[in-house]
Design an enzyme around this catalytic site. Structure first.
Site, short mmCIF file in Angstrom:
data_model
loop_
_atom_site.label_atom_id
_atom_site.label_comp_id
_atom_site.label_asym_id
_atom_site.label_seq_id
_atom_site.Cartn_x
_atom_site.Cartn_y
_atom_site.Cartn_z
N SER A 1 42.36 30.45 -19.89
CA SER A 1 42.73 30.25 -18.49
C SER A 1 43.01 31.53 -17.71
O SER A 1 42.12 32.34 -17.49
CB SER A 1 43.89 29.27 -18.42
OG SER A 1 44.03 28.77 -17.11
N ASP B 1 37.94 18.85 -19.16
CA ASP B 1 38.18 19.94 -18.21
C ASP B 1 36.92 20.10 -17.36
O ASP B 1 36.08 20.95 -17.61
CB ASP B 1 38.50 21.24 -18.94
CG ASP B 1 38.88 22.38 -18.00
OD1 ASP B 1 38.89 22.17 -16.77
OD2 ASP B 1 39.16 23.47 -18.51
N HIS C 1 42.04 20.89 -20.13
CA HIS C 1 42.00 22.34 -19.90
C HIS C 1 42.68 23.10 -21.04
O HIS C 1 42.13 24.10 -21.51
CB HIS C 1 42.67 22.66 -18.56
CG HIS C 1 42.64 24.11 -18.22
ND1 HIS C 1 41.45 24.80 -18.03
CD2 HIS C 1 43.64 25.00 -18.05
CE1 HIS C 1 41.73 26.06 -17.74
NE2 HIS C 1 43.04 26.21 -17.76
#
Length: 138
Positions: free
Chosen positions: A38, A89, A116
């Site tokens: 991320s 995701d 995610h």
């Protein structure tokens, strides 16, 4: 989650590369595998593009910032890469794949029924994919 106050020492891609390089040097890491989930994409991606030859491998997990670079920039990278994301995701995972698929030495692992933070949703599947990638680097 991206809400930290801005820090001048990591305000640009160049300073983030220098910061990560400094950390790797201080830890005396020789050709590590960089795992980048991320928000860490803001550090890992510019490092990969500038100093990817210092890495044994790269594992982006739906990183942010992939659209900041061109297909041509990605095509120059020769670092073995495992593109990893959860199939739920549908925003960052799919977006990252669209950009990162231009890396010439990549494999893709999509974790079923994971979002995610696929490493938290499906830790066994995540570790299986990661360890498989690491074993093939030897």
């Amino acid at each position: 989650y991206g809400d930290s106050p801005p820090a001048e020492m990591v305000a640009t891609a160049e300073t983030r590369v220098a910061f990560l390089d400094h950390i790797l040097q201080e830890l005396d890491m020789q050709r590590p595998v960089l795992v980048s989930p991320s928000m860490s994409g803001r550090f890992a991606l510019p490092f990969l593009l500038v100093q990817g030859d210092q890495l044994a491998g790269f594992v982006p997990i739906a990183p942010v910032g992939t659209k900041d670079y061109t297909a041509e920039q990605y095509q120059q990278v020769q670092t073995p890469t495992l593109i990893l994301y959860g199939d739920h995701d549908t925003s960052l995972g799919a977006q990252a794949l669209q950009s990162l698929q231009h890396l010439p030495r990549h494999h893709v692992a999509v974790l079923p029924d994971a979002g995610h933070a696929c490493y938290m949703d499906k830790p066994e599947d995540f570790h299986r994919a990661l360890l498989g990638f690491l074993h093939q680097l030897k």
